[in-house]
Design a protein around this motif. Structure first.
Motif, PDB file in Angstrom:
ATOM      1  N   MET A   1       0.828  -1.208   0.000  1.00 42.59           N
ATOM      2  CA  MET A   1       0.000   0.000   0.000  1.00 42.59           C
ATOM      3  C   MET A   1       0.869   1.268   0.000  1.00 42.59           C
ATOM      4  O   MET A   1       0.624   2.202  -0.754  1.00 42.59           O
ATOM      5  CB  MET A   1      -0.913  -0.016   1.239  1.00 42.59           C
ATOM      6  N   LYS A   2       1.906   1.272   0.859  1.00 47.87           N
ATOM      7  CA  LYS A   2       2.764   2.444   0.939  1.00 47.87           C
ATOM      8  C   LYS A   2       3.564   2.634  -0.348  1.00 47.87           C
ATOM      9  O   LYS A   2       3.742   3.764  -0.814  1.00 47.87           O
ATOM     10  CB  LYS A   2       3.701   2.326   2.140  1.00 47.87           C
ATOM     11  N   LEU A   3       4.043   1.529  -0.910  1.00 52.17           N
ATOM     12  CA  LEU A   3       4.788   1.632  -2.160  1.00 52.17           C
ATOM     13  C   LEU A   3       3.903   2.175  -3.269  1.00 52.17           C
ATOM     14  O   LEU A   3       4.335   3.027  -4.056  1.00 52.17           O
ATOM     15  CB  LEU A   3       5.350   0.265  -2.558  1.00 52.17           C
ATOM     16  N   GLU A   4       2.673   1.707  -3.326  1.00 50.48           N
ATOM     17  CA  GLU A   4       1.733   2.193  -4.337  1.00 50.48           C
ATOM     18  C   GLU A   4       1.513   3.689  -4.192  1.00 50.48           C
ATOM     19  O   GLU A   4       1.422   4.423  -5.188  1.00 50.48           O
ATOM     20  CB  GLU A   4       0.395   1.457  -4.221  1.00 50.48           C
ATOM     21  N   LEU A   5       1.452   4.174  -2.942  1.00 48.44           N
ATOM     22  CA  LEU A   5       1.275   5.603  -2.708  1.00 48.44           C
ATOM     23  C   LEU A   5       2.477   6.380  -3.228  1.00 48.44           C
ATOM     24  O   LEU A   5       2.328   7.415  -3.891  1.00 48.44           O
ATOM     25  CB  LEU A   5       1.085   5.865  -1.204  1.00 48.44           C
ATOM     26  N   LEU A   6       3.676   5.865  -2.968  1.00 48.15           N
ATOM     27  CA  LEU A   6       4.886   6.545  -3.428  1.00 48.15           C
ATOM     28  C   LEU A   6       4.958   6.583  -4.950  1.00 48.15           C
ATOM     29  O   LEU A   6       5.364   7.585  -5.546  1.00 48.15           O
ATOM     30  CB  LEU A   6       6.131   5.859  -2.853  1.00 48.15           C
ATOM     31  N   VAL A   7       4.576   5.481  -5.572  1.00 48.39           N
ATOM     32  CA  VAL A   7       4.572   5.421  -7.037  1.00 48.39           C
ATOM     33  C   VAL A   7       3.577   6.434  -7.601  1.00 48.39           C
ATOM     34  O   VAL A   7       3.857   7.119  -8.604  1.00 48.39           O
ATOM     35  CB  VAL A   7       4.231   4.003  -7.524  1.00 48.39           C
ATOM     36  N   THR A   8       2.411   6.558  -6.965  1.00 49.03           N
ATOM     37  CA  THR A   8       1.387   7.520  -7.398  1.00 49.03           C
ATOM     38  C   THR A   8       1.906   8.950  -7.273  1.00 49.03           C
ATOM     39  O   THR A   8       1.705   9.780  -8.160  1.00 49.03           O
ATOM     40  CB  THR A   8       0.103   7.364  -6.554  1.00 49.03           C
ATOM     41  N   ILE A   9       2.601   9.228  -6.161  1.00 42.62           N
ATOM     42  CA  ILE A   9       3.196  10.560  -5.962  1.00 42.62           C
ATOM     43  C   ILE A   9       4.198  10.861  -7.073  1.00 42.62           C
ATOM     44  O   ILE A   9       4.227  11.964  -7.626  1.00 42.62           O
ATOM     45  CB  ILE A   9       3.885  10.642  -4.584  1.00 42.62           C
ATOM     46  N   LYS A  10       5.016   9.861  -7.412  1.00 43.70           N
ATOM     47  CA  LYS A  10       6.028  10.050  -8.452  1.00 43.70           C
ATOM     48  C   LYS A  10       5.381  10.369  -9.792  1.00 43.70           C
ATOM     49  O   LYS A  10       5.885  11.203 -10.559  1.00 43.70           O
ATOM     50  CB  LYS A  10       6.884   8.784  -8.567  1.00 43.70           C
ATOM     51  N   LYS A  11       4.258   9.723 -10.080  1.00 43.17           N
ATOM     52  CA  LYS A  11       3.576   9.920 -11.359  1.00 43.17           C
ATOM     53  C   LYS A  11       2.784  11.221 -11.403  1.00 43.17           C
ATOM     54  O   LYS A  11       2.586  11.804 -12.474  1.00 43.17           O
ATOM     55  CB  LYS A  11       2.633   8.749 -11.632  1.00 43.17           C
TER      56      LYS A  11
END
Length: 262
Positions: free
Chosen positions: A1-11
Motif C-alpha cells: 500500500m505504501k509503495l503504491e502511494l509513493l509510485v502515485t506521488i512520483k507519477k
C-alpha cells in the motif's frame, strides 16, 4: 500500500517535489519498504537526487541507511555521485562520513570509485578542503592498490588529505603508514610533496599568539624528523618550522602597520 502511494506521488507531481516528498515519507515510515521492488524504487529516486540534490539532508541520510548492504554497489554509487555533483560542504562531509563507515567492509568498492572522482576533478589541486584522514579510513592495502594502478595523479589528489607525522609517547618519529608510503614511493615528485604541505593548515584558523607560544615546542618536536630516513619527511619538518616563522613574522609586521595607521 505504501509503495503504491509513493509510485502515485512520483507519477502525479513534478520530479523535484515528488522526490522530496517520497524520501520524507519513506524516512518517516522507517524500514516499512523492504521488498526488492520497493527498495529498487527508492534507489532510483536516490540516484535522481544524487545528480540534482534538492531534498532534506536528514531524509537523504535516513533513506541511504535503510537500503540494505546487498545493494552496496548502488549505495556507493549514489554517495559518490552526490559528493561529486555537490558544492555544499555539509552535504559532502555527510556523504564522506557514510562512506567511511561503509569502508570498514567495502573499501574494495569505495576506493576506486571515490578516487576516480578526485582524479577527474580538474580543480582538485587547488581544492581548499583537505578531507584530512579520508583515505586512511579505508583499507590501506586497497588504497595502495589504487595508487599503484593510477600512479602519480592518484598520489597528488590524496596528498592533501594525508595525516601529518606526529610524535607518540613511545615513538618520537611516528609517521602514519599511508603518509610514509606515499612520501617514500613518490619521493621525487614535487607535485605530491607540494600538495602534502598545502594540506597541513588548509581551512584551519590559526592565531598568531597561539603560533608564537607553540613555536619553540614545534621546533623541539620537529628535531627528530629533521633526521628521518626519508628526505620528504625531513623536508616537511623543515617546512613546518619555516612556515611557523613566516606566519609569525608576517602577522607581527601587519600589527606594526595597523598600529602606525591608528
Amino acid at each position: 500500500m505504501k509503495l503504491e502511494l509513493l509510485v502515485t506521488i512520483k507519477k502525479s507531481l513534478d520530479k523535484n517535489y515528488s522526490n522530496r516528498l517520497i524520501l520524507y515519507l519513506n524516512s518517516f515510515w522507517e524500514h516499512s519498504i523492504q521488498s526488492d521492488k520497493g527498495l529498487k524504487f527508492i534507489i532510483k529516486i536516490l540516484k535522481e537526487v544524487s545528480n540534482n540534490f534538492n531534498v532534506e539532508l536528514l531524509d537523504f541520510e535516513k533513506n541511504i541507511e535503510q537500503i540494505p548492504n546487498k545493494y552496496i554497489k548502488e549505495k556507493v554509487e549514489i554517495l559518490v555521485d552526490t559528493f561529486k555533483n555537490s558544492n555544499n560542504i555539509t552535504l559532502q562531509e555527510s556523504t564522506l562520513d557514510i562512506l567511511k563507515k561503509l569502508g570498514e567492509n567495502y573499501s574494495n568498492i569505495i576506493v576506486s570509485k571515490l578516487g576516480k572522482v578526485f582524479i577527474d576533478r580538474e580543480d582538485i589541486s587547488v581544492f581548499v578542503m583537505p578531507y584530512k584522514g579520508l583515505f586512511e579510513s579505508f583499507d590501506i592495502d586497497e588504497v595502495k592498490k589504487w595508487v599503484n594502478k593510477n600512479g602519480e595523479d592518484a598520489a597528488v589528489v590524496i596528498a592533501r588529505s594525508l595525516n601529518s607525522p606526529e610524535p607518540k609517547e613511545n615513538n618520537s618519529l611516528y609517521v602514519p603508514e599511508l603518509t610514509e608510503w606515499i612520501l617514500e614511493k613518490f619521493e621525487t615528485s614535487d607535485r605530491v610533496f607540494n600538495e602534502f604541505t598545502a594540506g597541513r593548515y588548509s581551512m584551519q584558523a590559526v592565531w598568531v599568539g597561539e603560533k608564537i607560544e607553540e613555536h619553540d615546542n614545534l621546533v623541539k618536536k620537529m628535531q627528530p624528523y629533521l633526521k628521518h630516513r626519508l628526505r620528504r619527511i625531513r623536508e616537511w619538518a623543515q617546512w613546518e618550522i619555516d612556515y611557523s616563522k613566516k606566519f609569525i613574522k608576517e602577522n607581527e609586521y601587519e600589527d606594526i602597520v595597523i598600529k602606525r595607521e591608528n
